[in-house]
Write a protein that holds these residues in place. Sequence first.
Motif, PDB file in Angstrom:
ATOM      1  N   ILE A 288       0.831  -1.198   0.000  1.00 27.38           N
ATOM      2  CA  ILE A 288       0.000   0.000   0.000  1.00 27.38           C
ATOM      3  C   ILE A 288       0.869   1.253   0.000  1.00 27.38           C
ATOM      4  O   ILE A 288       0.622   2.193  -0.726  1.00 27.38           O
ATOM      5  N   ALA A 289       1.887   1.271   0.843  1.00 26.12           N
ATOM      6  CA  ALA A 289       2.770   2.428   0.940  1.00 26.12           C
ATOM      7  C   ALA A 289       4.175   1.949   1.271  1.00 26.12           C
ATOM      8  O   ALA A 289       4.349   0.989   2.022  1.00 26.12           O
ATOM      9  N   MET A 290       5.152   2.603   0.679  1.00 27.12           N
ATOM     10  CA  MET A 290       6.550   2.250   0.924  1.00 27.12           C
ATOM     11  C   MET A 290       7.345   3.546   1.045  1.00 27.12           C
ATOM     12  O   MET A 290       7.129   4.474   0.274  1.00 27.12           O
ATOM     13  N   GLU A 291       8.231   3.573   2.017  1.00 27.06           N
ATOM     14  CA  GLU A 291       9.007   4.786   2.241  1.00 27.06           C
ATOM     15  C   GLU A 291      10.374   4.427   2.804  1.00 27.06           C
ATOM     16  O   GLU A 291      10.517   3.475   3.554  1.00 27.06           O
ATOM     17  N   VAL A 292      11.379   5.208   2.432  1.00 35.25           N
ATOM     18  CA  VAL A 292      12.736   5.024   2.932  1.00 35.25           C
ATOM     19  C   VAL A 292      13.016   6.134   3.945  1.00 35.25           C
ATOM     20  O   VAL A 292      12.745   7.309   3.685  1.00 35.25           O
ATOM     21  N   ARG A 293      13.535   5.749   5.096  1.00 39.09           N
ATOM     22  CA  ARG A 293      13.947   6.715   6.114  1.00 39.09           C
ATOM     23  C   ARG A 293      15.340   6.314   6.570  1.00 39.09           C
ATOM     24  O   ARG A 293      15.515   5.334   7.287  1.00 39.09           O
ATOM     25  N   ARG A 294      16.336   7.031   6.106  1.00 43.01           N
ATOM     26  CA  ARG A 294      17.719   6.698   6.444  1.00 43.01           C
ATOM     27  C   ARG A 294      18.014   7.004   7.910  1.00 43.01           C
ATOM     28  O   ARG A 294      17.689   8.074   8.410  1.00 43.01           O
ATOM     29  N   GLY A 295      18.670   6.049   8.561  1.00 41.40           N
ATOM     30  CA  GLY A 295      18.979   6.195   9.975  1.00 41.40           C
ATOM     31  C   GLY A 295      19.852   7.387  10.279  1.00 41.40           C
ATOM     32  O   GLY A 295      19.706   8.032  11.319  1.00 41.40           O
ATOM     33  N   ARG A 296      20.747   7.716   9.400  1.00 43.84           N
ATOM     34  CA  ARG A 296      21.659   8.840   9.624  1.00 43.84           C
ATOM     35  C   ARG A 296      20.913  10.157   9.765  1.00 43.84           C
ATOM     36  O   ARG A 296      21.414  11.111  10.337  1.00 43.84           O
ATOM     37  N   TYR A 297      19.688  10.223   9.237  1.00 37.91           N
ATOM     38  CA  TYR A 297      18.878  11.444   9.309  1.00 37.91           C
ATOM     39  C   TYR A 297      17.689  11.286  10.256  1.00 37.91           C
ATOM     40  O   TYR A 297      16.731  12.047  10.172  1.00 37.91           O
ATOM     41  N   ASN A 298      17.737  10.338  11.166  1.00 33.72           N
ATOM     42  CA  ASN A 298      16.599  10.103  12.049  1.00 33.72           C
ATOM     43  C   ASN A 298      16.323  11.307  12.960  1.00 33.72           C
ATOM     44  O   ASN A 298      15.182  11.616  13.245  1.00 33.72           O
ATOM     45  N   LYS A 299      17.366  11.999  13.413  1.00 29.47           N
ATOM     46  CA  LYS A 299      17.162  13.158  14.298  1.00 29.47           C
ATOM     47  C   LYS A 299      16.953  14.443  13.508  1.00 29.47           C
ATOM     48  O   LYS A 299      16.106  15.258  13.859  1.00 29.47           O
ATOM     49  N   ASN A 300      17.762  14.674  12.471  1.00 28.92           N
ATOM     50  CA  ASN A 300      17.545  15.830  11.599  1.00 28.92           C
ATOM     51  C   ASN A 300      18.274  15.610  10.285  1.00 28.92           C
ATOM     52  O   ASN A 300      19.177  14.793  10.195  1.00 28.92           O
TER      53      ASN A 300
END
Length: 138
Positions: free
Chosen positions: A38-50
């Motif tokens: 239904i939905a797919m997204e990439v969230r890189r750990g290196r940018y988890n805080k900002n």
Amino acid sequence: MKLIDVFPENAQKNTWLADTGPKPGEYAQSLNGYELPIAMEVRRGRYNKNYEHPQPLKPNQPVEWQVPLRDHDHVFLKGHRIMIQVQSTWFPLIDRNPQKFVPSIYQAKATDFVPATQRVYCSPELPSYIVLPVIPRN
């Protein structure tokens, strides 16, 4: 991260006889147990805080990971299940993840690509959860 609609095993009545089973290729045409992304997204750990100052993740330290999914109009039908898949790389669709913090993944050396273990915690102290909007029927 992937949000998936999992069809029930009895979603579609099979036309073959129970004692003979499906002919080659028939089961692949069934929707039984089908996993519909239904939905797919990439969230890189290196940018988890900002996003301005990348930081490494600390090994074995749980962190809250918010992955905002873009709006999707989808109804999970009765009997369907919600599946979440979490993974640390999506190669070859997205560039390879070295699994080691480097200044730029595009300049990572072969030695930077190391195995990694990802954990999803599920306990009263560290609950995992998803938040999805529910729109009431009229």
